[in-house]
Scaffold this active site. Structure first.
Site, PDB file in Angstrom:
ATOM      1  N   PRO A 110      73.303  18.444 -34.221  1.00 19.80           N
ATOM      2  CA  PRO A 110      73.515  17.033 -34.523  1.00 19.80           C
ATOM      3  C   PRO A 110      73.557  16.133 -33.298  1.00 19.80           C
ATOM      4  O   PRO A 110      74.142  16.483 -32.279  1.00 19.80           O
ATOM      5  CB  PRO A 110      74.875  17.017 -35.236  1.00 19.80           C
ATOM      6  CG  PRO A 110      75.525  18.291 -34.873  1.00 19.80           C
ATOM      7  CD  PRO A 110      74.435  19.277 -34.668  1.00 19.80           C
ATOM      8  N   ASN A 111      72.915  14.995 -33.420  1.00 18.80           N
ATOM      9  CA  ASN A 111      72.911  13.914 -32.427  1.00 18.80           C
ATOM     10  C   ASN A 111      72.060  14.233 -31.207  1.00 18.80           C
ATOM     11  O   ASN A 111      71.921  13.373 -30.322  1.00 18.80           O
ATOM     12  CB  ASN A 111      74.348  13.565 -31.985  1.00 18.80           C
ATOM     13  CG  ASN A 111      75.199  13.075 -33.154  1.00 18.80           C
ATOM     14  OD1 ASN A 111      74.825  12.127 -33.826  1.00 18.80           O
ATOM     15  ND2 ASN A 111      76.321  13.737 -33.417  1.00 18.80           N
ATOM     16  N   ARG A 139      71.578   8.153 -25.670  1.00 10.75           N
ATOM     17  CA  ARG A 139      73.038   8.188 -25.810  1.00 10.75           C
ATOM     18  C   ARG A 139      73.690   8.677 -24.514  1.00 10.75           C
ATOM     19  O   ARG A 139      73.304   9.700 -23.978  1.00 10.75           O
ATOM     20  CB  ARG A 139      73.364   9.152 -26.946  1.00 10.75           C
ATOM     21  CG  ARG A 139      74.774   9.662 -27.024  1.00 10.75           C
ATOM     22  CD  ARG A 139      74.768  10.899 -27.905  1.00 10.75           C
ATOM     23  NE  ARG A 139      76.068  11.514 -28.004  1.00 10.75           N
ATOM     24  CZ  ARG A 139      76.275  12.798 -28.263  1.00 10.75           C
ATOM     25  NH1 ARG A 139      75.246  13.612 -28.447  1.00 10.75           N
ATOM     26  NH2 ARG A 139      77.498  13.282 -28.330  1.00 10.75           N
ATOM     27  N   TYR A 169      74.029  12.855 -20.571  1.00 10.34           N
ATOM     28  CA  TYR A 169      72.922  13.616 -21.154  1.00 10.34           C
ATOM     29  C   TYR A 169      71.564  13.339 -20.506  1.00 10.34           C
ATOM     30  O   TYR A 169      70.558  13.912 -20.924  1.00 10.34           O
ATOM     31  CB  TYR A 169      72.837  13.316 -22.658  1.00 10.34           C
ATOM     32  CG  TYR A 169      74.044  13.803 -23.408  1.00 10.34           C
ATOM     33  CD1 TYR A 169      74.234  15.166 -23.642  1.00 10.34           C
ATOM     34  CD2 TYR A 169      75.004  12.913 -23.863  1.00 10.34           C
ATOM     35  CE1 TYR A 169      75.353  15.613 -24.317  1.00 10.34           C
ATOM     36  CE2 TYR A 169      76.132  13.368 -24.536  1.00 10.34           C
ATOM     37  CZ  TYR A 169      76.296  14.715 -24.762  1.00 10.34           C
ATOM     38  OH  TYR A 169      77.405  15.160 -25.424  1.00 10.34           O
ATOM     39  N   ASN A 190      71.531  24.912 -29.238  1.00 17.76           N
ATOM     40  CA  ASN A 190      72.567  23.970 -28.815  1.00 17.76           C
ATOM     41  C   ASN A 190      73.143  23.406 -30.103  1.00 17.76           C
ATOM     42  O   ASN A 190      72.568  22.497 -30.687  1.00 17.76           O
ATOM     43  CB  ASN A 190      71.970  22.847 -27.957  1.00 17.76           C
ATOM     44  CG  ASN A 190      73.045  21.861 -27.516  1.00 17.76           C
ATOM     45  OD1 ASN A 190      74.124  21.806 -28.106  1.00 17.76           O
ATOM     46  ND2 ASN A 190      72.747  21.084 -26.501  1.00 17.76           N
ATOM     47  N   ALA A 236      78.034  19.321 -31.815  1.00 19.51           N
ATOM     48  CA  ALA A 236      79.452  19.346 -32.184  1.00 19.51           C
ATOM     49  C   ALA A 236      79.773  20.445 -33.190  1.00 19.51           C
ATOM     50  O   ALA A 236      80.940  20.805 -33.352  1.00 19.51           O
ATOM     51  CB  ALA A 236      79.873  17.989 -32.748  1.00 19.51           C
ATOM     52  N   HIS A 282      82.116  23.493 -32.418  1.00 15.03           N
ATOM     53  CA  HIS A 282      83.569  23.519 -32.405  1.00 15.03           C
ATOM     54  C   HIS A 282      84.197  23.903 -33.744  1.00 15.03           C
ATOM     55  O   HIS A 282      85.401  24.120 -33.820  1.00 15.03           O
ATOM     56  CB  HIS A 282      84.095  22.167 -31.934  1.00 15.03           C
ATOM     57  CG  HIS A 282      83.395  21.674 -30.716  1.00 15.03           C
ATOM     58  ND1 HIS A 282      83.290  22.431 -29.571  1.00 15.03           N
ATOM     59  CD2 HIS A 282      82.694  20.545 -30.480  1.00 15.03           C
ATOM     60  CE1 HIS A 282      82.577  21.761 -28.677  1.00 15.03           C
ATOM     61  NE2 HIS A 282      82.199  20.634 -29.199  1.00 15.03           N
ATOM     62  N   ASP A 336      78.378  32.713 -38.595  1.00 14.54           N
ATOM     63  CA  ASP A 336      77.991  33.841 -39.445  1.00 14.54           C
ATOM     64  C   ASP A 336      76.476  34.038 -39.435  1.00 14.54           C
ATOM     65  O   ASP A 336      75.991  35.171 -39.442  1.00 14.54           O
ATOM     66  CB  ASP A 336      78.472  33.602 -40.881  1.00 14.54           C
ATOM     67  CG  ASP A 336      79.928  33.998 -41.075  1.00 14.54           C
ATOM     68  OD1 ASP A 336      80.548  34.486 -40.111  1.00 14.54           O
ATOM     69  OD2 ASP A 336      80.464  33.802 -42.173  1.00 14.54           O
ATOM     70  N   GLU A 382      73.525  30.406 -26.385  1.00 18.99           N
ATOM     71  CA  GLU A 382      74.105  29.087 -26.661  1.00 18.99           C
ATOM     72  C   GLU A 382      74.003  28.222 -25.418  1.00 18.99           C
ATOM     73  O   GLU A 382      74.390  28.646 -24.326  1.00 18.99           O
ATOM     74  CB  GLU A 382      75.577  29.273 -27.059  1.00 18.99           C
ATOM     75  CG  GLU A 382      76.286  27.986 -27.432  1.00 18.99           C
ATOM     76  CD  GLU A 382      77.727  28.230 -27.900  1.00 18.99           C
ATOM     77  OE1 GLU A 382      77.987  29.258 -28.568  1.00 18.99           O
ATOM     78  OE2 GLU A 382      78.598  27.421 -27.559  1.00 18.99           O
ATOM     79  N   HIS A 414      74.701  24.300 -23.653  1.00 16.62           N
ATOM     80  CA  HIS A 414      75.267  22.959 -23.718  1.00 16.62           C
ATOM     81  C   HIS A 414      74.811  22.175 -22.503  1.00 16.62           C
ATOM     82  O   HIS A 414      74.877  22.687 -21.372  1.00 16.62           O
ATOM     83  CB  HIS A 414      76.791  23.009 -23.758  1.00 16.62           C
ATOM     84  CG  HIS A 414      77.299  23.676 -24.981  1.00 16.62           C
ATOM     85  ND1 HIS A 414      77.293  23.087 -26.217  1.00 16.62           N
ATOM     86  CD2 HIS A 414      77.791  24.934 -25.172  1.00 16.62           C
ATOM     87  CE1 HIS A 414      77.768  23.932 -27.113  1.00 16.62           C
ATOM     88  NE2 HIS A 414      78.066  25.056 -26.512  1.00 16.62           N
ATOM     89  N   ILE A 415      74.331  20.981 -22.720  1.00 15.39           N
ATOM     90  CA  ILE A 415      73.817  20.163 -21.616  1.00 15.39           C
ATOM     91  C   ILE A 415      74.932  19.835 -20.626  1.00 15.39           C
ATOM     92  O   ILE A 415      74.792  20.017 -19.425  1.00 15.39           O
ATOM     93  CB  ILE A 415      73.176  18.874 -22.179  1.00 15.39           C
ATOM     94  CG1 ILE A 415      71.958  19.269 -23.034  1.00 15.39           C
ATOM     95  CG2 ILE A 415      72.783  17.934 -21.053  1.00 15.39           C
ATOM     96  CD1 ILE A 415      71.348  18.108 -23.811  1.00 15.39           C
ATOM     97  N   SER A 416      76.051  19.377 -21.159  1.00 20.08           N
ATOM     98  CA  SER A 416      77.184  19.043 -20.279  1.00 20.08           C
ATOM     99  C   SER A 416      78.119  20.237 -20.179  1.00 20.08           C
ATOM    100  O   SER A 416      78.029  21.185 -20.954  1.00 20.08           O
ATOM    101  CB  SER A 416      77.943  17.848 -20.856  1.00 20.08           C
ATOM    102  OG  SER A 416      78.534  18.215 -22.092  1.00 20.08           O
ATOM    103  N   ARG A 471      85.431  18.105 -20.591  1.00 20.85           N
ATOM    104  CA  ARG A 471      85.520  16.908 -21.426  1.00 20.85           C
ATOM    105  C   ARG A 471      86.758  16.953 -22.331  1.00 20.85           C
ATOM    106  O   ARG A 471      87.768  17.489 -21.925  1.00 20.85           O
ATOM    107  CB  ARG A 471      84.220  16.786 -22.221  1.00 20.85           C
ATOM    108  CG  ARG A 471      83.001  16.680 -21.258  1.00 20.85           C
ATOM    109  CD  ARG A 471      81.682  16.712 -21.992  1.00 20.85           C
ATOM    110  NE  ARG A 471      81.551  15.528 -22.849  1.00 20.85           N
ATOM    111  CZ  ARG A 471      80.622  15.404 -23.792  1.00 20.85           C
ATOM    112  NH1 ARG A 471      79.750  16.369 -23.989  1.00 20.85           N
ATOM    113  NH2 ARG A 471      80.550  14.311 -24.530  1.00 20.85           N
ATOM    114  N   ARG A 499      86.517  20.111 -27.173  1.00 20.67           N
ATOM    115  CA  ARG A 499      85.187  20.632 -26.853  1.00 20.67           C
ATOM    116  C   ARG A 499      85.242  21.977 -26.127  1.00 20.67           C
ATOM    117  O   ARG A 499      84.220  22.643 -25.968  1.00 20.67           O
ATOM    118  CB  ARG A 499      84.405  19.643 -25.982  1.00 20.67           C
ATOM    119  CG  ARG A 499      84.000  18.403 -26.732  1.00 20.67           C
ATOM    120  CD  ARG A 499      82.869  17.657 -26.071  1.00 20.67           C
ATOM    121  NE  ARG A 499      82.912  16.263 -26.466  1.00 20.67           N
ATOM    122  CZ  ARG A 499      82.302  15.780 -27.552  1.00 20.67           C
ATOM    123  NH1 ARG A 499      81.586  16.573 -28.317  1.00 20.67           N
ATOM    124  NH2 ARG A 499      82.428  14.502 -27.866  1.00 20.67           N
TER     125      ARG A 499
END
Lengths: 141, 141, 141, 141, 141, 141, 141, 141, 141, 141, 141, 141
Positions: free
Chosen positions: L9-10, L17, L22, L72, L75, L78, L85, L96, L98-100, L105, L109
């Protein structure tokens, strides 16, 4: 008499995923077995990985056509307050079923946010759990 | 085939205590109903308020005479690690039953220390839950 | 008028154990003193180290012969949900008494699982607390 | 013999607020009843919604004129460490009283920061609790 | 010199239950081995699944006849504040023994409510732990 | 140069209460000593048991007349977010002082809600702590 | 129609304190603006740093003269169970207002002990929040 | 009179690291300034990033040659129970100093495991904090 | 047969520090006593305040020369996951020893991060605990 | 001026589900009422049970065509960090609305993961809350 | 270009310890492989079991000679706030590497106190993780 | 060789954004860059805001056509136990990304429910993280 049998995320993998936990019969097999076991009940089946689709299906039960719901919310059990609200809105009995004993696995699986608004919870009885749940709905008066 | 049906503290009050939760049939009625429902199974019944007596009974099942156990540990569900150990020591399947949906009541009732070592857990199906548990033990192969 | 006075684990040691906390009078002394102080009330006394025996005694009060119960559950106060259920099943008033102020001792003693289902809780008044509890039961209308 | 009877916030509403919990007699009635019940004791009464005023009153007891204090700290019970310190500074016995059984209500009410420094705590005995507290102070030697 | 060796719930299953954890010797074997290893000490043995029976036995030690106690409270270790109180009431040294290393198993087993009032705690030394505990009691001056 | 020295609840009892912790000099003595130690600084003193009065005094400092504040919030330290907000609103430095080492006492005393918005915190230096705080305010540039 | 507008600790600093959060208009400005916006409503204003004074004001509303209350409890929001009780005692609607979005600031500000007993909570709408609260009270039937 | 001034991990970076928090003077400058400020006191300085080296230094103080210790344990403050034990073993006063106000930074910095065994704690006074600590040790009798 | 006896931080203070807890014999005495008690075993001793030195010593045991390790990690017990990893890497048995009963002291001492990877844990047996640990290593087969 | 009014899961049941909490007007009624109340604002409405659909809609607002968003995330309020991120990505004001006072219901409803990134939160004002939110967006400058 | 490659406690055991988790290549092999893979980068290697030695090495990087650091803090990851501070003091990028997926092991390993101050974290990529970290440092501009 | 690159998402907002976190390249740019960097690998890309759609895509990988997955989860990281599953059901490696640096943060997170079932986790390496993840999948044998 009509009963909705709802299966949540990843239950489409039945028979393929971790057979030592979930057995070797597919979701298709399960649904056929159940219909055969209850020839006088009209069972409607839905499986979806989408939380929203499960809620949509529960919301539709407010039309009064279903006599009860058997739901295995899969992993949504542990966090979907939205599914919980959809169950709570119903007046017909909803039975929560888990194939494995969720209390005997990872810590997070022992917390269910949907159980408090269901009529009954059956966990650990394998695929047999679905049959017992339908039996409870049909025999309990 | 022999099955032990164990009831824990305060279940001797069945029919007298909070009938809106536990119904109006007595423990005596329940035991009779169950034996009638399963004429081919030898059911043995024990109810005790004593944690130690319940453990004694579970320990005796190590003699291999029982095919399974149905247990409603009552409030011991929430803290008796001693009963948990007694269940874990058994090789036969043990089914935990709760008359009410323990997840829909006080917070402390949603924690079960015995569930992780049982084969399956049925909660909220009323007295019918005992019947379903025995059915599971007799039909599940 | 009949009142049951129940004492839990280790209260048989009264007078012998930690006299700076519990005083020097024995349980026998206490029971005699109480009966003398209330000549018109039929007091029945039971002390047991067995959780199940305390539950048995509480269960018997469902026969309607007792007007009230004074209970000092000793250390069971802190974890016996089974005793809690036995108290909750009663319709007569149950008063929880602690000789010492349990809030002024170890952390774990400040948690009581039985208090929420009692009518009143008196802690820290020494042996006098039993007398006040009986007075409350006899004078409160 | 002089005893201070302190009432905390909102207890001025006695008789007007939630009568099913707090009864229908006013604070004025309560104070009159208590003085009548103990004609030989000089009772001094203070009610205040101000935490500081309650502390001021407790501080004044350091002059040695009072034989004991009965205090219902109202909601300050749950967070006023300042009142706790004021009680701890006293050498005379302080009895904490609650009209309702605070353990049978919202979760936050079962935590008392003042109880650990009081001599005794009486909860759930209604207005009668004040009388029992004074009786304890006058009869306990 | 007399020493009481107390074993709690499920320890009657020694040799039969999870032999990879608890070994293959029975409780009877253990007791015989211990008595042979300490011919000059009068060992008294008790095993019970009943919390109350264990407390009764500890209470009896207040008569001053025992020089020490070796106790394996089994699962009661994790929640029996009543046994804790019974130990705390004794003036003779009490040694807590666990056959397995309770810190290397389930989370709940690493919490002991009885340890704080024992003189020493030995865990993980197998049946040998009992022997070391008795040795400590007999050699420590 | 003007500095406000604020003392919170029960500090009026200095010299009378728990002298082994707080010493034997009174608040009056302390204030005199401080003024003598800093003849060139105009010290203004206020002690109150009222949370609101302490906030009023802090609010007044927004007029820019004070060069700094030394505050011992007493037990309000542990829960008064209102005093915290009043401190945070000031642009002048505020020093929090505790006579005893609050970290060496009850658990609840080690949590301070006011410390995060103060410039510095001095605990455990006895009455000397006030002097060091004023010294810090006058010498720090 | 009369409505009480209560402001808690440090709100007297409006316009002077952290203007990027609270804006530049004073409490006086706010009160004037509100009265002008609702010429047909009799608004009564009170601001106090004293918890007890806020409780006194809420208690007075039990005389039935007010149609509703708008309250910004300031930092008391986070711990004043005494104010909570005073609100809960009222039968008229009470609206809780926060100028800033308390959920977007320090962790402790996201807990409100007063919200559960208010009719509605408006946070983050700036001074406009007071106007919306009054509008809600006057238009909602 | 001899005083040990101990600095823990990363304090060798003083003047180079985050000058907005720790200032621009180096550790070397600080040590010189302190010795000049107390010409009559023999100050001994040690900085180490090694937890063991700090413990070694504290252990050596058991020889009775030092009159006191000023310690800034750096980040060890938050978890070194080993340093705590070394401080607790000393009979001379130990003052804990932090350059910044540790309560105003990350959550983990507000927990100190060493504070409970120190005599006093000074935080947030910048490098000045060391001077005040030495002053306290030399002037406090 | 060679056994390593490792002592962690502050155990060099044995005999000097809190003799009511740790006794009056020095580490040197202890080591001599142990060697005398086990003339056929080659004991190697190391004490260090440095976490890294303890890990180095444990790492060296991977050469297969030692038959076992007795370790008293001192305060590192409560947080050194690095020592835990060093123990877990070994295939020989490691026994954790504590002189005092760590469960009977401050809360933080009852948590051990090293216990779960040791073979056994002996606490509270005084210096005798080392002897019992070596006995266990030499006699256990 | 265009404003998006987003409704989350189960809000399609408005008027049918728990009318004592949510009232008897349908979502359709609500949307009509709102458009009538703000004839000069172009309101766009979307309701979905699908978390992803709500995020899609929020993402589209990044095109700059909307002046603000009113969102009732339903049960997603309590766990959808994905919706939170979608809100946080927007530069226009987003107002969170809840029909009921979520702080007065089950514990889990008092936690909102979306509130911290919204401009304001209105809870408990019934359907009126939507109107006030739009008013805030149109009148606030 | 110079890069420091730091390895923490027990990583000297690489190839010898739990090869199913950490592989069979030694630290020496790893360092050689890395230098060969990046012939144009000057890699400097340090492994230590001593927390202080790791901090010393990080502190030295403040001289501006290193372009970046790759660090595997081993078990110090989970509690060394001192190493965290040493990393935070650096202006060059620091990459945290873990050979195994620390989130898939014991609970305590999923908490890292150093991650928040590193630029990036790579876990679970085996020895390959070091190579990717260096690649990131050399290719990222 | 085929690899699935899943974005949650996002992540469709990439480049638009919070560019300081990012970066400024769009998702389209990223996907093109990755395909160019690995000309010999068939990359398949999917981005969706719908939890169910991500699960559907993962479920499809059970057909054995993919060699690995780079995900990725945004959100959903979390809280989506359902995605967890779906990953756990796969036999191919899942990385997995994550950009940041999610550990630097907001608190929430730093908890990932998906990490424990992934093969490796790369966080904080910016868009470069995707490239490193693919490199790991293609080079790791």
């Amino acid at each position: 008499m009509r009963i909705l049998v709802l299966n949540g995320p990843n239950l489409n993998l039945l028979g393929k995923r971790e057979p030592e936990i979930y057995g070797t019969r597919s979701l298709w097999d399960l649904e056929n077995d159940l219909q055969k076991a209850f020839p006088d009940v009209k069972l409607e089946f839905l499986q979806s990985n989408h939380e929203g689709a499960l809620i949509d299906a529960l919301n539709k039960c407010m039309d009064g056509m279903m006599a009860g719901v058997v739901i295995n919310p899969g992993a949504y059990t542990h966090y979907s307050y939205a599914i919980r609200d959809a169950i709570a809105a119903l007046k017909i009995p909803v039975i929560e079923v888990h194939i494995s004993n969720i209390h005997a696995r990872e810590e997070f699986r022992s917390k269910s946010v949907t159980s408090p608004v269901c009529r009954a919870v059956f966990a650990g009885a394998g695929l047999k759990g679905y049959e017992l749940a339908i039996r409870f709905l049909t025999e309990n008066k």
